[in-house]
Design an enzyme around this catalytic site. Structure first.
Site, PDB file in Angstrom:
ATOM      1  N   GLU B 193       0.807  -1.227   0.000  1.00 15.96           N
ATOM      2  CA  GLU B 193       0.000   0.000   0.000  1.00 15.96           C
ATOM      3  C   GLU B 193       0.837   1.272   0.000  1.00 15.96           C
ATOM      4  OE1 GLU B 193      -0.814  -2.567   1.989  1.00 15.96           O
ATOM      5  OE2 GLU B 193      -2.855  -3.089   1.366  1.00 15.96           O
ATOM      6  N   HIS B 262      -9.838  -4.630  11.267  1.00 14.88           N
ATOM      7  CA  HIS B 262     -10.528  -4.530   9.977  1.00 14.88           C
ATOM      8  C   HIS B 262     -11.819  -3.728  10.076  1.00 14.88           C
ATOM      9  CE1 HIS B 262      -7.789  -7.692   8.761  1.00 14.88           C
ATOM     10  NE2 HIS B 262      -8.251  -7.642   7.526  1.00 14.88           N
TER      11      HIS B 262
END
Lengths: 310, 457
Positions: B193, B262
């Protein structure tokens, strides 16, 4: 090279007078790197670096007046006084900064190369970093991406031996940074970064490799900074003898001057170049001191661009 | 003849001790020579000569304490030049210093007035455009259609991220795009990322228009430096030269039973930062209209989707040119007793609560913010002026959340209209737990909103 040297000396002087604020990282000693690399580039090639960026800006052809005025935080500075020493840009000269976060410019530079690849242009991006930045995770992520996508990016590690006060030996287990791209099969060479001709030859090979669609290339420039990391660095992590040795026996400008004389360039011609540079830099310094500060309304400009098509 | 001044060696240094002279009168000095050492409370530093000449005078002796920055400490003479009387140097005028000395001059007063003049926030006066025919569309399809439409319209638009191409998207948002646009414009990236976000930012600075898909916004934390420091700030730091037309999109907030790492709502993180636009769609129409606007926007846009909404179906305009403006909220349900403000999936929670309240005789006005920066506070303020009560609903944590910001702005702009203190409904101030019962207890439910309203109505 001489223009960069004199510029940086003047910047240091203005800093000492309190006219330049914040951090000020001087490039003195490393001039051969940007000059040698820049001479290998073609119009449209992009350049990006970190915060020790004055030399890179002058090498891309940015005006000493605009750079110096940014250092003093004045309205006609390249960033209109809103960026300072570490954050300057010139779209006209394809100079993409001037970035203050160590390593960030390497991923962004990879994106410049991506844009060339996407557009099918023959242009090459050059992403400079210090040897300190070369340990950042995103640098290795960028190496992987560039190799995977065969992006035309020349990565230049300017190894000046010290990331602030930490020597390269204490920061990197890699003893040959030019091979840091080896896991991704990125070719890399070590170059005497104090020798402008050696730099230029290596950069030409690297740029040709990228321009021909062979993917990225890595150059490790063995160089040295004479001054501290920034103006407020007392540089106690190295000896005075080490600095003197580099200055007296490996200075890139002294060497280039000697070479020019050997090639038969008359002393008078060199002297006239020196005078020209002195005038140019003094003019930039005067400009930077006499130009107005940015208007208060500048606080609220350049935050967002107007939407051209809502 | 050149004066050597006491240098400042850090931004905060005002004076120092001249510890030692390393050159003596009559010595030749070259640029770069160390001529003296000075001490501050932090360090001992060397003073290097900037000019050349012969050291003809030492004005401040060794061991002198408290030498102010810019005091002449020595004089260099050119070859053959006679030492002359030293004129006092013109000291650079420090603005901070003159303020300390008391009193502001006219320019300072004018500057201060300009500095506090933030861009005004006003409610939109024109009604939202009517787009005609609609068809039932899932949020997932709406997002895909928006990207496809913009990729057809502009060859510089491309999508990149993990699993966006061959896998057709981890949540199938990019279904079919690889087939239509090919691998050059639908780019699979490795799990990296930080690197690929920086790369996309660079591509945007070079003039392309990347759409970066984060598999979830939780993973964008690996790349948040590039989003804030590079994408959001560079336009300002470059004096307007380096625009960054880029969209960062992906699911944000809790999904279902995936636990704390998450399940985070990043709305207030990104909405905090000038230089970004932040969008949080609820319906399919929001998703399609706002994503198209985001891709066309010349600025970096953080586009916060919601995984649970992906499969939900809403009526969505079918017009080819359908687009919603960034920065405009929508009144989803009118009412006169209380204003409920929500965004993303919490709009649905608020609407459910409004139904329950209606059965109890309380008419709630539900506002879907749609954009969190720039915030359409005008629409909220106008609504509160009608209802005199405010409840905010968000999935994220309450501390420094979106609800706090809205409540404060309403207090600043409509205090006299409020008949009760604003109430915040937010996720509990805990990392989101995994167990089904605990997770349900931590996320705002319609009943929480009903209870909040009943406290003040």
């Amino acid at each position: 090279m001489l223009r960069i040297r004199r510029f940086e000396e003047k910047a240091g002087q203005l800093y000492g007078m309190g006219l330049v604020g914040g951090f000020c990282h001087l490039y003195i000693g490393q001039e051969a790197v940007v000059v040698g690399v820049q001479l290998a580039l073609a119009p449209g090639d992009q350049v990006i670096t970190s915060y020790r960026d004055h030399g890179h800006m002058l090498a891309t052809g940015m005006a000493p007046r605009g750079v110096m005025a940014e250092l003093t935080g004045r309205a006609p500075g390249y960033s209109r006084g809103k960026g300072g020493s570490m954050h300057m840009f010139s779209r006209e000269k394809n100079f993409f900064g001037g970035h203050g976060i160590v390593g960030a410019q390497v991923s962004i530079g990879t994106g410049l190369a991506f844009s060339n690849h996407y557009r099918g242009s023959a242009n090459v991006a050059v992403a400079y970093m210090g040897e300190g930045a070369s340990n950042q995770g995103q640098v290795f992520e960028s190496f992987n991406l560039a190799a995977l996508m065969k992006l035309p990016c020349v990565y230049v590690i300017e190894n000046n031996r010290y990331g602030m006060g930490t020597s390269v030996e204490r920061a990197s287990a890699s003893r040959n940074l030019s091979q840091n791209g080896a896991p991704w099969c990125i070719p890399g060479v070590q170059v005497d970064g104090m020798d402008v001709l050696a730099v230029h030859a290596a950069a030409q090979a690297a740029v040709a490799h990228c321009r021909d669609g062979n993917g990225p290339y890595l150059l490790e420039m063995k160089t040295y900074r004479y001054r501290g990391h920034s103006m407020s660095d007392p540089a106690k992590y190295r000896t005075r003898e080490e600095v003197s040795e580099m200055r007296e026996h490996h200075d890139p400008i002294t060497a280039a001057r000697a070479e020019l004389l050997r090639l038969g360039v008359p002393e008078a011609e060199l002297k006239s170049v020196e005078d020209e540079v002195k005038t140019l830099i003094n003019d930039a310094a005067d400009f930077a001191q006499t130009s107005p500060e940015p208007d208060a309304a500048e606080l609220w400009t350049d935050i967002l661009l107007e939407n051209a098509h809502p | 003849m050149t004066q050597v001044l006491m240098p400042a060696l850090s931004p905060t240094m005002t004076e120092g001790k001249l510890a030692r002279w390393l050159k003596k009168i009559g010595d030749d000095v070259h640029a770069g020579d160390v001529i003296a050492e000075i001490e501050t409370d932090k360090a001992t530093m060397e003073v290097e000569a900037v000019d050349e000449g012969k050291l003809s005078e030492i004005l401040v002796g060794e061991g002198t304490d408290g030498v102010a920055v810019n005091t002449p400490i020595a004089v260099l003479s050119a070859e053959g030049e006679a030492p002359a009387a030293t004129p006092a140097p013109a000291l650079p005028k420090s603005r901070a210093g003159s303020e300390e000395a008391g009193g502001e001059d006219e320019r300072q007063v004018a500057d201060r007035a300009a500095a506090v003049r933030a861009p005004a926030t006003v409610a939109a006066t024109t009604p939202e455009k009517v787009w005609g025919a609609t068809k039932p569309t899932t949020v997932r399809e709406a997002l895909r259609d928006a990207m496809a439409a913009e990729m057809r319209a502009d060859a510089d638009v491309f999508l990149m991220g993990e699993e966006v191409a061959q896998y057709q998207g981890a949540y199938k948002i990019s279904q079919g795009l690889l087939e239509e646009f090919g691998p050059r414009r639908v780019v699979d990236t490795p799990i990296t990322e930080h690197g690929f976000t920086g790369m996309a930012v660079g591509a945007a600075m070079a003039g392309l228009r990347p759409i970066v898909e984060f598999m979830t916004f939780n993973f964008a934390m690996q790349a948040i430096d590039q989003i804030i420091n590079s994408a959001a700030k560079t336009l300002y730091m470059s004096g307007g030269q380096m625009g960054c037309p880029i969209v960062f999109r992906g699911p944000n907030g809790a999904a279902s039973r995936v636990a704390a790492q998450h399940s985070q709502d990043y709305a207030s993180w990104y909405a905090h930062c000038p230089g970004l636009k932040v969008v949080a769609p609820y319906s399919s129409a929001d998703a399609k209209g706002l994503l198209r606007a985001a891709i066309r926007d010349p600025n970096p846009v953080v586009f916060l989707e919601n995984e649970i909404l992906y499969g939900q179906t809403f009526d969505c305009p079918t017009a080819e040119d359908f687009l919603l403006p960034i920065g405009r909220a929508r009144i989803e349900r009118p009412g006169q007793h209380v204003t409920i403000v929500a965004y993303s999936i919490m709009v649905g929670v608020a609407l459910k609560a409004a139904e329950t309240l209606a059965a109890q005789g309380v008419q709630a006005e539900v506002i879907n913010l749609r954009t969190l920066r720039p915030l359409d506070i005008g629409t909220v303020v106008e609504s509160v002026k009608r209802t005199s009560r405010l409840v905010t609903v968000e999935e994220g944590w309450p501390y420094a959340g979106i609800g706090s910001e809205i409540a404060m702005q309403v207090i600043e702009q409509a205090f006299d209209w409020l008949d009760a203190p604003p109430v915040r409904v937010a996720g509990l101030d805990v990392p989101l737990p995994y167990a089904a019962n605990l997770e349900k207890l931590a996320l705002p439910q319609p009943g929480w909103v009903v209870d909040a309203v009943r406290k003040i109505v």
